[in-house]
Design a protein around this motif. Structure first.
Motif, PDB file in Angstrom:
ATOM      1  N   TYR A  82       0.148  14.944  10.694  1.00  0.00           N
ATOM      2  CA  TYR A  82       1.402  14.267  10.375  1.00  0.00           C
ATOM      3  C   TYR A  82       1.684  14.282   8.865  1.00  0.00           C
ATOM      4  O   TYR A  82       1.908  13.250   8.241  1.00  0.00           O
ATOM      5  CB  TYR A  82       1.389  12.830  10.931  1.00  0.00           C
TER       6      TYR A  82
ATOM      7  N   LYS B 173       1.023   7.702   7.756  1.00  0.00           N
ATOM      8  CA  LYS B 173       0.928   8.630   8.886  1.00  0.00           C
ATOM      9  C   LYS B 173       1.126   7.907  10.212  1.00  0.00           C
ATOM     10  O   LYS B 173       1.646   8.474  11.173  1.00  0.00           O
ATOM     11  CB  LYS B 173      -0.411   9.363   8.842  1.00  0.00           C
TER      12      LYS B 173
ATOM     13  N   ILE C 260       4.788   7.829  10.947  1.00  0.00           N
ATOM     14  CA  ILE C 260       5.277   9.099  11.499  1.00  0.00           C
ATOM     15  C   ILE C 260       4.901   9.203  12.974  1.00  0.00           C
ATOM     16  O   ILE C 260       5.714   9.623  13.818  1.00  0.00           O
ATOM     17  CB  ILE C 260       4.706  10.286  10.708  1.00  0.00           C
ATOM     18  N   MET C 261       3.667   8.798  13.326  1.00  0.00           N
ATOM     19  CA  MET C 261       3.243   8.812  14.721  1.00  0.00           C
ATOM     20  C   MET C 261       4.141   7.919  15.563  1.00  0.00           C
ATOM     21  O   MET C 261       4.504   8.262  16.695  1.00  0.00           O
ATOM     22  CB  MET C 261       1.789   8.343  14.828  1.00  0.00           C
TER      23      MET C 261
END
Length: 320
Positions: A244, A276, A279-280
């Motif tokens: 990511y 990150k 983003i996930m």
């Protein structure tokens, strides 16, 4: 006494605020169920408590004071602040913690409550699963050659592959997507044993950027192609492995929104940093996020695999 009255009662519950003494609520629920000790044909009825929570318990240490023997507790996590860790401790496993905005809890309850003599509702493990591995920059050889295939192997070991069971496909992607094997290939134990070896053959591509748009388009095409792709009747999953590195673009977000209407998406990461994880969350907003720290043992993901495998099961009811 009926669903309409129940819905009306719930809709009028007012928010009181204050602390969350979850253990007191569960003990009270236990007392209510314990005092209603009904029997049907000399068999005690099953008893369930469904806990809906949007935050942390105010007294975590009091969780051990709960007494719910003979009952099953399930939990629904709502919002970004909820602690899946504490909910899993309360219910006795992450496979009993559910998101609020899809039908997983419904399938779990139907699977648990349906009598074996029911002729209208059938349990099924017919699921088509795509493993998508981002081979762009950010990986090292150990992560891509050992950690990722180990996690995928652990997941595959828990499912029964076959023409009427679960079928899998693998996509690798960096600047473009590449389908490594198809849904119809891994249907017996011999092929399953070869899976880990093939998964370990990834070559890290450190000079290429992630093209998630190309990936999503290939996933979408593979899942809707009933001749070469997924089965029309199967439940559909995308399990995405990435570091990511790049934010999700507006175009990608729009494609994901459409895909999520018919596909369950799980995000798998080897880094649990806030950046990150955000983003996930954009990729898999309706699922549990399976993430492990790169410095930890890969076994730390085991508790989440049970929850993932539970989602592959479904119940089909053809009521007259």
């Amino acid at each position: 006494m009926d669903k309409l009255k129940f819905d009306d009662f719930v809709s009028k519950i007012g928010l009181k605020g204050g602390i969350s003494e979850i253990h007191k609520g569960l003990n009270q629920a236990r007392n209510l169920l314990y005092n209603k000790n009904r029997f049907v044909s000399s068999i005690p009825v099953k008893k369930y408590i469904i806990l809906i929570s949007d935050g942390l318990p105010s007294t975590p240490s009091a969780i051990t004071t709960m007494s719910t023997q003979g009952m099953t507790i399930l939990a629904v996590g709502v919002g970004e602040d909820v602690s899946h860790h504490y909910l899993s401790l309360i219910v006795g496993g992450s496979e009993k913690v559910f998101p609020y905005n899809n039908d997983r809890l419904w399938h779990y309850m139907m699977d648990a409550l349906i009598d074996a003599s029911c002729n209208f509702c059938q349990k099924s493990e017919e699921a088509d699963v795509i493993f998508a591995v981002d081979t762009s920059n950010g990986w090292n050889h150990s992560e891509l050659g050992t950690l990722v295939p180990t996690i995928i192997s652990k997941i595959v070991a828990g499912i029964e592959l076959g023409p009427t069971k679960t079928q899998i496909a693998l996509i690798t992607y960096a600047t473009s997507s590449n389908i490594r094997f198809d849904f119809n290939k891994y249907n017996n134990e011999t092929e399953r044993l070869n899976l880990r070896r093939q998964l370990s053959s990834f070559d890290p591509t450190t000079s290429s950027n992630t093209n998630i748009t190309d990936l999503i388009e290939n996933v979408d095409h593979l899942l809707v192609d009933s001749k070469k792709g997924a089965r029309l009747s199967a439940k559909k999953f995308l399990i995405l492995f990435s570091n990511y590195q790049n934010n999700i673009s507006v175009e990608d977000r729009n494609i994901l929104d459409i895909l999520r209407k018919s596909v369950e998406i799980f995000a798998v990461g080897l880094d649990q940093s806030d950046e990150k994880f955000t983003i996930m969350s954009e990729i898999a907003s309706t699922s549990f996020h399976i993430g492990i720290d790169g410095g930890m043992s890969v076994n730390s993901i085991d508790t989440f695999i049970a929850s993932l495998l539970e989602q592959f099961k479904t119940v089909h009811c053809d009521l007259p």
